[in-house]
Scaffold this motif. Structure first.
Motif, PDB file in Angstrom:
ATOM      1  N   UNK A 265       0.839  -1.196   0.000  1.00 11.05           N
ATOM      2  CA  UNK A 265       0.000   0.000   0.000  1.00 11.05           C
ATOM      3  C   UNK A 265       0.875   1.246   0.000  1.00 11.05           C
ATOM      4  N   UNK A 266       0.611   2.156  -0.932  1.00 12.93           N
ATOM      5  CA  UNK A 266       1.281   3.454  -0.995  1.00 12.93           C
ATOM      6  C   UNK A 266       0.270   4.437  -1.569  1.00 12.93           C
ATOM      7  N   UNK A 267      -0.424   5.134  -0.702  1.00 16.41           N
ATOM      8  CA  UNK A 267      -1.571   5.932  -1.118  1.00 16.41           C
ATOM      9  C   UNK A 267      -1.471   7.348  -0.566  1.00 16.41           C
ATOM     10  N   UNK A 268      -1.831   8.340  -1.393  1.00 19.82           N
ATOM     11  CA  UNK A 268      -1.817   9.747  -1.008  1.00 19.82           C
ATOM     12  C   UNK A 268      -3.201  10.354  -1.188  1.00 19.82           C
ATOM     13  N   UNK A 269      -3.524  11.272  -0.303  1.00 18.52           N
ATOM     14  CA  UNK A 269      -4.765  12.027  -0.386  1.00 18.52           C
ATOM     15  C   UNK A 269      -4.451  13.490  -0.096  1.00 18.52           C
ATOM     16  N   UNK A 270      -4.864  14.364  -1.021  1.00 19.86           N
ATOM     17  CA  UNK A 270      -4.667  15.810  -0.839  1.00 19.86           C
ATOM     18  C   UNK A 270      -6.031  16.486  -0.895  1.00 19.86           C
TER      19      UNK A 270
END
Length: 575
Positions: A265-270
């Motif tokens: 898992x490698x997830x970004x949220x902006x």
């Protein structure tokens, strides 16, 4: 003396004594249906965290990055007019680290109301924090350390020249935590500028930045020893007032980075949120005051697992208070219209009726509100949460009746009952594999009541006790809503042992809660006791705090393991 005449005399005497109190010297009070924590009470609590200031208020439950009122975490929090809710959060998290309890002047808590004036996502209520005004050149340094390799250092400086004032501060905190993958490192920096040429005009500019890097332990049955989260939040704000009009502008930018090497898992949220609120106040003669205004919100989100999103909200509101001189009655009615580009348009009304006497007051209120699901709840994908892009809006109707009594100067009593009906309630539901998802529950009702007692038998000793009964029911099944305790009780004792030494003892009881919708698994009840102490030597202060004195093993309502006995000790200096 007959009984009626005696009571009347006591009330008149109490009112006179209350008038003799200097501003900020009374106990926790209620004004226009809002609970007020004044500067004197805040100072006496010797709190190192904002949660320590809020948790003794019945119906309010706060953590290092959370707050809920009567079971609802949809609480809007504003500090000097700027919102500090985390835009990337799953549950309305609050960046409490942006607020130093030592700088707080006043806290106003609106339980189950405030949506007309402060907008959407206020189903639980609104908390307004006011910090101390910049008056002179001063500085402060604070540092402490404790078990679990905990360390903290903070510094601040402020000054004023003519009508201009400025404040600059920063801090760093680190801990290795109390279980596997429970470490945390936090940095914060803040800047504030103000200009107040006269009472009619004022300008306040602010910039705050917080960065956190922490491990996520996961539930005890489903540990996540490789799960990490990095958070960055920046808040830019500008508030101006002139000749009865107020403008509040903010830009809230948040970024969250979740990784878990064991699950690839490698997830970004902006999420960026731009807001503007313009309000005015008009005197309507003998009848009271009219408050009116407009608001705008632009929210944009981008992430690793979904297409870019953009949503807007346009709002208009008006609120009229009616109160004639010499009359004990006052009435306030308001309405807010929210036009959403991504959800249905909503009208939110609010009505409040107050009967005020010298020794007691009675307040009845109703408010309607709507809560928008966050981008996190709809689109974010982590090792413990699945996205739900079909998640809908939650609406709430809140009713309350509150009675406040001051039979004598040393004693304050407050009790209330509430009934909150939520439609399409947003809640986190855990699956059999330990991975959950946010869902709309249908109709949920919260019924209950609060009792608060503040007794100060002598000048240097005070006691506070609070109790909240909350019955949260899923009306479709008749079962209890998960993670909502039916009984919560608190007790606080503040003793100023000497001119230099102050001690604060506090305890909290939380009854068992259900963890799932079927009500087949529970989190056990628990009771905690904490103690804080401060010894002041001129500009220096030595302080210590011990939490969970009995080293109790307990679990939070969501099933996460709570911390064992923790302690810290430190020193502060103020110029």
């Amino acid at each position: 003396m007959d009984r009626v005449g005696g009571l009347g005399s006591v009330c008149v005497l109490t009112a006179c004594l209350g008038c003799l109190l200097a501003p900020g010297e009374g106990p926790c009070q209620e004004e226009n249906g809002a609970i007020i924590l004044n500067a004197e009470e805040i100072r006496q609590m010797k709190a190192n965290k904002m949660a320590d200031l809020l948790n003794h208020v019945p119906g309010v439950s706060a953590g290092d990055s959370s707050v809920s009122i009567h079971g609802s975490s949809k609480v809007r929090v504003l500090v000097d007019g700027r919102p500090i809710n985390d835009p990337t959060s799953s549950y309305g998290a609050v960046n409490w680290s942006m607020v130093d309890p030592d700088q707080v002047e006043r806290i106003e808590i609106l339980r189950g109301k405030g949506g007309v004036r402060y907008g959407q996502d206020a189903g639980g209520g609104v908390i307004l924090v006011t910090t101390r005004a910049i008056r002179s050149i001063s500085g402060s340094i604070k540092t402490y350390g404790g078990n679990q390799d905990t360390g903290y250092a903070g510094v601040g400086v402020q000054g004023r020249s003519g009508s201009w004032g400025g404040e600059l501060g920063g801090e760093v905190e680190t801990t290795q935590g109390y279980t596997v993958n429970n470490d945390e490192l936090r940095h914060r920096a803040g800047l504030k500028l103000s200009s107040n040429p006269d009472e009619e005009r004022g300008l306040n500019l602010g910039a705050d930045f917080v960065r956190e890097d922490r491990g996520l332990t996961g539930l005890p049955d489903y540990p996540t020893p490789q799960s990490r989260k990095e958070n960055e939040t920046t808040v830019l704000s500008a508030q101006a007032h002139a000749w009865g009009y107020t403008s509040a502008t903010f830009l809230n930018m948040g970024e969250q980075h979740n990784t878990d090497s064991s699950r690839a898992l490698d997830q970004r949220l902006r999420v960026n949120e731009l807001g503007e609120d313009l309000s005015g106040l008009q005197d309507t003669g003998d009848f009271g005051e009219l408050t009116y205004g407009a608001g705008y919100r632009l929210a944009q989100a981008s992430g690793s697992t979904f297409a870019d999103q953009s949503e807007e909200v346009f709002s208009l509101f008006a609120s009229q208070s009616l109160h004639r001189a010499q009359s004990p009655w006052s009435l306030t009615g308001g309405l807010r219209a929210n036009a959403n580009t991504a959800f249905d348009d909503v009208l939110n009304p609010e009505l409040k009726l107050i009967y005020q006497q010298p020794c007691w007051s009675l307040t009845g209120s109703y408010s309607g509100s709507n809560n928008i699901p966050s981008f996190y709840q709809r689109y974010n994908h982590t090792s413990s949460t699945r996205p739900n892009p079909e998640l809908g809006m939650e609406t709430a109707d809140n009713y309350s009746l509150a009675l406040g009594l001051t039979p004598m100067e040393q004693l304050t009593l407050r009790t209330s009952v509430f009934y909150n009906r939520l439609s399409d309630r947003i809640t986190y539901v855990i699956g059999n594999d330990g991975v959950g998802q946010y869902e709309n529950f249908g109709e949920v009702t919260y019924r209950g009541g609060d009792v608060a007692v503040h007794w100060k038998p002598v000048k240097l000793l005070s006691f506070k006790a609070g109790y909240t009964y909350l019955r949260a029911i899923d009306e479709a099944t008749g079962l209890f809503v998960p993670a909502k305790a039916e009984h919560t009780a608190t007790f606080d004792c503040t003793w100023q042992v000497s001119e230099r030494l102050t001690t604060v003892f506090s305890s909290k009881y939380v009854s068992e809660v259900f963890r799932n919708r079927a009500n087949t698994t529970t989190v056990p009840e628990y009771m905690l006791a904490n103690i804080r102490a401060e010894y002041r030597l001129g500009r220096y202060a030595l302080f210590t705090e011990i939490k969970n004195l009995a080293d109790t093993t307990y679990y939070y309502a969501d099933g996460l393991l709570g911390p064992p006995l923790t302690w810290m000790a430190g020193v502060s200096w103020r110029m």
